[in-house]
Scaffold this active site. Structure first.
Site, mmCIF file in Angstrom:
data_model
loop_
_atom_site.group_PDB
_atom_site.id
_atom_site.type_symbol
_atom_site.label_atom_id
_atom_site.label_comp_id
_atom_site.label_asym_id
_atom_site.label_seq_id
_atom_site.Cartn_x
_atom_site.Cartn_y
_atom_site.Cartn_z
ATOM 1 C CG HIS A 26 0.469 4.169 4.996
ATOM 2 N ND1 HIS A 26 -0.260 3.402 5.864
ATOM 3 C CD2 HIS A 26 -0.255 5.287 4.786
ATOM 4 C CE1 HIS A 26 -1.385 4.027 6.178
ATOM 5 N NE2 HIS A 26 -1.403 5.178 5.524
ATOM 6 C CG HIS A 69 -0.332 0.003 2.517
ATOM 7 N ND1 HIS A 69 0.210 -1.115 3.090
ATOM 8 C CD2 HIS A 69 -0.131 0.996 3.407
ATOM 9 C CE1 HIS A 69 0.715 -0.818 4.278
ATOM 10 N NE2 HIS A 69 0.517 0.468 4.504
ATOM 11 C CG ASP A 110 5.093 2.437 7.153
ATOM 12 O OD1 ASP A 110 4.249 2.798 6.304
ATOM 13 O OD2 ASP A 110 4.785 1.769 8.155
ATOM 14 C CG HIS A 111 4.108 -0.489 3.958
ATOM 15 N ND1 HIS A 111 4.108 -1.836 4.199
ATOM 16 C CD2 HIS A 111 3.728 0.087 5.125
ATOM 17 C CE1 HIS A 111 3.730 -2.075 5.440
ATOM 18 N NE2 HIS A 111 3.499 -0.918 6.023
ATOM 19 C CD GLU A 125 -0.495 -4.766 10.800
ATOM 20 O OE1 GLU A 125 0.109 -4.191 11.715
ATOM 21 O OE2 GLU A 125 -1.565 -4.364 10.326
ATOM 22 C CG HIS A 177 4.604 -3.039 10.335
ATOM 23 N ND1 HIS A 177 3.661 -2.427 11.119
ATOM 24 C CD2 HIS A 177 4.895 -2.149 9.368
ATOM 25 C CE1 HIS A 177 3.382 -1.244 10.634
ATOM 26 N NE2 HIS A 177 4.122 -1.032 9.568
ATOM 27 C CG HIS A 230 -3.655 -0.333 6.498
ATOM 28 N ND1 HIS A 230 -3.529 -0.054 7.832
ATOM 29 C CD2 HIS A 230 -2.583 0.216 5.868
ATOM 30 C CE1 HIS A 230 -2.414 0.651 8.002
ATOM 31 N NE2 HIS A 230 -1.824 0.829 6.843
#
Lengths: 754, 722
Positions: B68, B66, B70-71, B201, B413, B155
């Protein structure tokens, strides 16, 4: 395991009354119905719903009566028909089937509004009062019924799966689901399902409009025009179109469903994505892949013992939808093509002109452009294949202050046409010309199409990434140039209506919806233009509106034809590909260029042909490594390694899996363990050696037997026993179980056991 | 073996990046950055990836779950600076929204913080051009070995879990997911895939959250109270995701409560994001989808764009400012201005990475923050922490793991101590091995091994008939059963135990065959290995009454027996013919005729057998045998009458086992009883000696004994009656 394919409809663009494409596929024990369409071209056989046409009928009647020769022609034509019927048709059986006797004079077609009934002119020449003749064509002046594909011999309750590949081909679904017999699963892409629902709602809405004006027929009985007594008076091709030569097709006619039927039907549909693999009872795996023909339209890959690819109407280059995905068919062995575009237009309109009671029109010309000329007085190019050309003609019309009615078959095409035409108007500074989209579901269609980026062509997906609307209609709506009208006769319409204008609507063969009032309004105006999809039935479609002064332009949708199919075959090299028989004349070119493959791999199918595709002798399966560990293979001189193993056979998503049996099952099935194979020949001397080595007293008797390969060993001590030996058999006879075990072991050691 | 190299998000929340190495293929999941670091640690250490030339050659594909940061934050760095040029996959919304996210971040870093940019606008766009968008559930094949498929993860818009299959090894990588639906998204959905490994996660590894409704209410009330008191509410958010959900919530609340205080969005960026949300409505939850025709949920009525001039304007307002976690940019700027005033409020939604101001606000009790090196800031405003994160809680993680039923679990995560607790729980509750690798560590788990074999059509079809019955059953079940969307829909109940002959030829092709076929392939013929026994028996009383009692078929066959009977049909035929051929039959009859006749009877019997399945077996049986009798004619000799009698008796006694009669033989499975008569010297008219020659193969030893004992009993019975 073999696969069986039955064609229930050849694809409607074949110019004949073949009905829309529909197939029944039996594979691995599952019955799969490919498509469930309504034959909307059949609407042409009914008169449009309009009060204005009632008056027109009178005038037409007079006009026709002035030509005395017409009637003569008709009667001469009728006579052979009646004879045919007398010989072939067993009317009594029909009466039994109906469960009630129908007299020819009784009109079961239902309550007509009294005003209308009084206005109906007495048609002395036609014995059936629901038949009308207009512009030399026969029409049914009744509430329209709808014809499905040929399901007359299909057991609906046996269907396991229905695959729907485009919104158009699901129009017949509520008829199936409302019967309650159907218990299978229906699969369609989510876009197909949604658009199909909207189109069905529009159909129901338009049909309701008709009923409002003209009353409806009783739903319990087939109306009298569908009863055998009436058939004999129908012209041959008219009858063929309605119920086939033998009247069997009668079962395919249905009264339209209602809105609640649509909802019930939608609840049964399982929506899928492109390339989503769906397992059916674990023995089959189906997958939709884009066909490029319409928003969300799909082709299907069905894999079980064999892998079959079903190509519905497809388009290699689409301006709206995701393009035809050929790569996803890479594993398929059999390609089934349907709904192909035929280059030979010879058959077009032939049936229909002969539908005419007058016989042949004055200027029987099969060449299309000329024909349109004769119809409209003004030619505008006839059939065009390119939307840009359409927009050119539209522009011309607008410049001459004429209005345009654009009828389209698919939603994707509608969106594209709208864009191209609005762009053309922009380019000529005609941005103030209003555009109308008339449909009871106009708003929903316009909103919905802007929320499906995943299903669109690559260029349109770029619009998503750029954060723009997917189709131009969003902008046009905001600018107030495009108006979405739920109906023509509404308050809203009065406010915004301005001519010249361009009106867009879905195509119902000029028999329903906004097209009718607009046709009546504009037909005499030579400045106006009608753009409609090419179906080969224009003459019939326009007949009730004659005399038509409007220009008529045909737009031909892009579809796979012989060229494209050949290219796909060339690229994918399937073992077998199936094409409709109507394409037969068009494929030799492929055979010439590639004589090696000359026609072992092509099969032409026709209505009701049952094609059997045998299963392969060997199927690839997965064996768990744990199973392989339990095998104790024996190396043979021939180079083979042979072992016996007990496996649990499973199917998952069409694939076979050989696994270790579960512990509980193992004990249950002790019997199968004993099933062994053994081969070889027992050498007598060796056996004797072993037996004597074990301290048995035995003798060899070979004298009474016919050749040297058969022997008998007689054991005397410790207890009597005989061993009969042959090339392929050994029989041990003894009552001493210990001895028997000993002999058995001795013999076994000389044979190969697995 | 499946090797999992954790490059990021091991024992931490941030820079998710996991590299899987399976069967010579290398797949990277996510390529994120860490928001808490501003040095080398912000990106995963790509140098740890086993090298096969450059990155493009070393990695087969990158899959992003996705948008974000941090991804996905390190993706432009990896493609444009490290030079990876291979395929990249992400869902449509992720592809559409990721550039906004990246651009927002870049601007914050460069414009506000004055740092050197890690990548330029152009590089973001170049990077995104290499991305292939995928749809949910769409099966993507990359080469012949790699296959993967996206599942809905909740999410954020477009978040997906991925099921990856390389050869026969299967892995599920969850990315971030949410098991409960929110204002605009649905809950995560995945099939019972039973993969070898699941990498999940564990942000909320130990948290069990209460009802979301209550949290929403608290939040709204807090904001309402603050606004009525003339305070300003700052909500630091990232441009996408949480912002939209809270906006829907506030917009809806404003509408209901008729509030007038303005709601601002900090930049055009977030407004622009709403355009994307409108296009991607298909990825939201059902409720939003249903209402989109009448009113698109993302057309906010009370929300307007924020102008910097309004920073110091008096009066209450609500401001959504980027970036989230107060890690810099406008949100931090506004925070500094508003924080010293008691009437104001900062709402911190969701998780904050350690190292950010947001984290300190949420965890620390300190009211003084050195947000900048020079300025000391006293925080007097109210702080409302909203556990509104779209991550699943511990219960959700356990539910998902239980449902997917993987054979190994890897946690990423999350925070190390909590992950350790969750690990213990997984091992004890689910009984599967669970690993918690740190960054740079590699975990190896075994995967399923499968051999590709060729199974013959005949071998498989024998079980096909059974599978069809099962499918009919499953169909019925399906109709009646309520929809269980998280349940395993596909029934793997279609199975059958068979013994197979496996042959591997010189080319190492493995065939799985029926015994008969195996003989053909090996080009040998079956050696009939038989036992024989001659029973000279005296049986009197030719009248049928003794044996042909009316309750002949009273023994109702049980389900299982019926199948076993059927199972034995084929071998019995084979053996029977063998026996007839080799037990001296051919001396009396022409062999070919015999065969043809056999075949006929066989076909006939098969037909009858089919009927039997449908109707009541007992009655039907009788009818068929009666027909048989008629066909064969009334016995005209004593011997034939004898055969008839014995046959009837055997049918009665053997019940489940199908046996049939042919000339002077009675056949049951591989047991063949040939009856011949022999007048004894002292014999009378109704007391004759018969010789029963029983022949059988080893597998029917028990049956043969049973039959022999039955025959003995007959002798005794007849003697008794005589």
């Amino acid at each position: 395991m073999a696969m069986e394919l039955t064609c229930l409809g050849l694809g409607k663009d074949q110019g004949k009354w073949a009905g829309p494409s529909c197939h029944l596929l039996q594979i691995g024990g599952a019955n799969i119905l490919l498509e469930c369409p309504l034959d909307t071209t059949m609407l042409h056989l009914f008169l449009p719903a309009s009060d204005m046409l009632v008056q027109k009928r009178d005038t037409l009647y007079e006009a026709r009566c002035s030509k005395g020769s017409d009637a003569d022609k008709k009667t001469t034509k009728k006579r052979p028909l009646r004879r045919f019927l007398d010989e072939e048709d067993d009317l009594d059986s029909w009466f039994h089937m109906e469960g009630k006797c129908i007299s020819r004079s009784s009109d079961a077609s239902g309550p007509l509004s009294p005003e209308k009934a009084s206005q109906i002119p007495l048609e002395t020449n036609l014995p059936l009062h629901f038949l009308r003749i207009m512009d030399g064509h026969v029409f049914l002046d009744v509430e329209p019924w709808y014809k499905t594909a040929d399901f007359s011999l299909v057991d609906i309750s046996s269907l396991d799966v229905i695959l729907i590949s485009s919104p158009e081909s699901m129009l017949g679904l509520p008829l199936l689901t409302r019967s309650g017999n159907f218990t299978g699963k229906i699969y369609a892409t989510s876009v197909t399902a949604k658009l199909g629902q909207l189109i069905m709602e529009e159909l129901v809405c338009m049909h309701a409009e008709y009923i409002q004006n003209f009353g409806s027929s009783s739903p319990e009985f087939k109306p009298s025009w569908l009863n055998p007594p009436a058939f004999q008076d129908y012209p041959a091709s008219f009858k063929k179109a309605l119920v086939d030569d033998d009247g069997v097709g009668r079962a395919n006619w249905h009264l339209l469903y209602r809105k609640k039927d649509i909802q019930a039907c939608m609840d049964q549909i399982r929506c899928v994505h492109y390339d989503e693999e769906i397992s059916i009872y674990d023995c089959l795996c189906i997958k939709a892949s884009s066909s490029g023909f319409e928003l969300g339209a799909s082709n299907w890959v069905i894999s079980g013992a064999r892998c079959l690819s079903y190509f519905s109407a497809s388009d290699l280059t689409s301006g709206h939808s995701m393009a035809l995905n050929v790569a996803s068919h890479i594993k398929s062995e059999v390609f089934l093509f349907s709904d192909l575009k035929s280059n030979n237009t010879d058959g077009y309109d032939e049936d229909l002109t002969s539908c005419s009671v007058k016989g042949i029109c004055e200027n029987k010309d099969k060449d299309y452009p000329v024909e349109t000329k004769s119809l409209s007085g003004r030619c505008c190019g006839g059939v065009v294949h390119d939307l840009l050309e359409v927009s050119k003609v539209v522009l011309e019309t607008i410049l001459f202050r004429g209005s345009v009615l654009v009828l389209v078959n698919g939603i994707g095409e509608l969106m594209e046409t709208l864009e191209v035409i609005s762009q053309a108007l922009d380019n000529s500074n005609l941005s103030d010309v209003p555009l109308f989209f008339v449909s009871p579901v106009a708003e929903e269609i316009l909103v919905y199409t802007n929320t499906i980026p995943e299903w669109l062509s690559a260029e349109r997906q770029e619009k998503l990434y750029a954060g723009e609307a997917l189709f131009r209609h969003v902008e046009l709506l905001q600018q107030g140039r495009l108006h979405q009208l739920s109906a023509l006769c509404s308050q809203e319409t009065v406010k915004v209506w301005r001519e010249p204008c361009v009106v867009f609507a879905l195509n119902w063969g000029l028999r329903m919806g906004p097209a009718i009032p607009l046709m009546l309004k504009w037909r005499q105006d030579p400045r106006c233009l009608l753009v409609m999809p090419e179906t080969g039935m224009t003459r019939l479609a326009l007949a009730p509106f004659q005399p038509v002064q409007m220009k008529v332009l045909h737009y031909c949708r892009r579809k796979l034809g012989e060229m494209e199919v050949s290219a796909i075959i060339e690229k994918m090299k399937p073992e077998l590909f199936l094409v409709p028989e109507t394409m037969k004349g068009e494929f030799p070119s492929l055979g010439d260029s590639d004589s090696r493959a000359s026609r072992n791999d092509i099969v032409f199918y026709n209505m009701w042909d049952i094609l059997t595709i045998p299963a392969p002798r060997y199927t690839e399966a997965d064996m768990m490594a744990e199973v392989a560990c339990t095998v104790h293979p024996r190396q043979l001189d021939s180079g083979h390694s042979v072992g016996k193993v007990k496996v649990r056979i499973q199917q998952r998503g069409g694939k076979w899996l050989l696994d270790l049996p579960k512990l509980s099952q193992e004990s249950d099935d002790a019997l199968t363990e004993k099933e062994t194979i053994c081969w070889g020949t027992v050498e007598v001397t060796k056996l004797m050696d072993i037996l004597q080595g074990n301290g048995l007293c035995c003798e060899l008797h070979s004298e009474g037997h016919r050749n040297n390969s058969e022997h008998r060993i007689v054991v005397t001590t410790p207890s009597p026993a005989t061993v009969e030996l042959g090339l392929q058999y050994t029989i041990i006879e003894t009552n001493d179980l210990v001895l028997r075990k000993l002999i058995t072991d001795a013999v076994r050691s000389l044979l190969t056991f697995i | 073996m499946i090797k999992t190299l954790v490059l990021g998000a091991g024992h931490e929340v941030g820079k998710s990046c996991v590299v899987l190495m399976i069967g010579g293929k290398t797949i990277m999941f996510d390529c994120g950055m860490h928001m808490g670091y501003h040095d080398d640690r912000r990106f995963p250490d790509f140098s740890l990836i086993p090298k096969r030339g450059d990155y493009t050659q070393s990695i087969d594909c990158i899959i992003i779950t996705h948008f974000h940061l941090d991804h996905i934050g390190a993706l432009p760095y990896f493609t444009e600076i490290c030079g990876y040029e291979g395929p990249i996959f992400m869902t449509y919304p992720t592809k559409a929204l990721a550039p906004l996210m990246l651009e927002d971040y870049r601007r914050v870093m460069v414009d506000r913080r004055g740092q050197q940019e890690q990548f330029s606008v152009l590089q973001i766009h170049d990077s995104m051009k290499k991305v292939t968008a995928v749809d949910l559930k769409q099966t993507i094949s990359l080469g012949s070995d790699i296959q993967f498929r996206a599942y809905y993860a909740g999410h954020v818009l477009g978040a997906a879990m991925f099921h990856l299959k390389v050869g026969e090894s299967t892995v599920v990588y969850t990315g971030d997911y949410n098991m409960t639906p929110d204002r605009h998204l649905g809950a995560a959905q995945i099939d019972r895939l039973k993969p070898d490994l699941i990498i999940t996660e564990s942000t909320y590894a130990t948290t069990i959250r209460d009802s979301k409704h209550a949290r929403e209410r608290d939040f709204l009330q807090a904001v309402h109270k603050c606004v009525t008191n003339g305070g300003k509410v700052l909500i630091p958010v990232f441009a996408l995701g949480r912002a939209q959900e809270l906006c829907i919530l506030l917009d809806d609340y404003w509408e209901r409560m008729n509030l007038k205080a303005p709601i601002y969005f900090s930049a055009g960026l977030t407004m622009q994001a709403n355009v994307y949300y409108k296009l991607l409505i298909a990825w939201t939850n059902q409720k939003v989808k249903d209402t989109c025709i009448t009113r698109n949920t993302f057309d906010f009525k009370h929300v307007s764009v924020f102008d910097r001039s309004q920073l110091n304007a008096p009066g209450p307002c609500v401001l959504f400012a980027t970036p989230g976690m107060l890690s810099g940019g406008l949100s931090l700027e506004v925070f500094r201005l508003w924080a010293p005033f008691e009437q104001n409020m900062v709402v911190v939604p969701g998780y904050c990475v350690p190292g950010t101001v947001g984290y300190r606000l949420v965890t620390g009790k300190t009211v003084t923050l050195d947000a900048d090196k020079r300025i000391k800031l006293e925080v007097r405003c109210q702080i409302h922490h909203l556990s509104f994160s779209a991550h699943t809680d511990a219960k959700g993680i356990m539910d998902l793991l239980r449902h997917v039923s993987a054979r190994h679990v890897i946690l990423v995560h999350g925070e190390k101590p909590k992950m350790a607790l969750l690990r213990t729980r997984i091992i004890s509750e689910l009984g599967v091995p669970c690993f918690v690798p740190g960054n740079g560590e590699t975990v190896e788990v075994p995967s399923r091994l499968v051999l590709k074999v060729l199974a013959s059509e005949k071998f498989l079809t024998k079980s096909q008939s059974n599978s069809l019955q099962t499918s009919i059953k499953s169909k019925v079940d399906d109709v009646s059963a309520p929809k269980r969307h998280m349940e395993d829909v596909s029934l793997s109940s279609i199975h059958d135990i068979r013994s197979a002959i496996i042959i591997m030829d010189k080319e190492k092709t493995i065939q799985v065959l029926n015994p008969e076929e195996a003989l053909n392939v090996l080009n040998v013929s079956q050696h009939n290995f038989l036992y024989r026994c001659r029973l000279p028996l005296y049986i009197s009383g030719m009248n049928d009454k003794d044996f042909n009692a009316p309750e002949v078929f009273d023994r109702g066959p049980t389900e299982g027996n019926e199948i076993s009977g059927k199972e034995l049909m084929k071998p019995s035929k084979k053996c029977c013919r063998g026996i007839q051929e080799f037990s001296g039959f051919q001396q009396q009859y022409d062999l070919e005729d015999k065969d043809a006749e056999n075949e006929l009877i066989w076909a006939e019997r098969k037909e009858q057998e089919n009927e039997l399945e449908l109707e009541d077996k007992g009655a039907e049986n009788e009818r068929i045998w009666a027909e048989h009798k008629e066909q064969e004619g009334i016995p005209h000799s004593v011997l034939e009458a004898m055969v008839q009698t014995v046959y009837k008796h055997l049918v009665k006694q053997l019940g489940d086992i199908v046996c049939y009669k042919q000339d002077n033989c009675i056949v049951a499975n591989s047991v063949c009883i040939k009856i011949s008569s022999e007048k004894t010297q002292s014999g009378t008219e109704n007391k004759a000696q018969y010789i029963f020659t029983c022949t059988w193969s080893g597998q029917d030893e028990e049956l043969a004994r049973q039959i022999i004992s039955i025959l003995h009993m007959m002798q005794i019975a007849s003697q008794a009656s005589a």
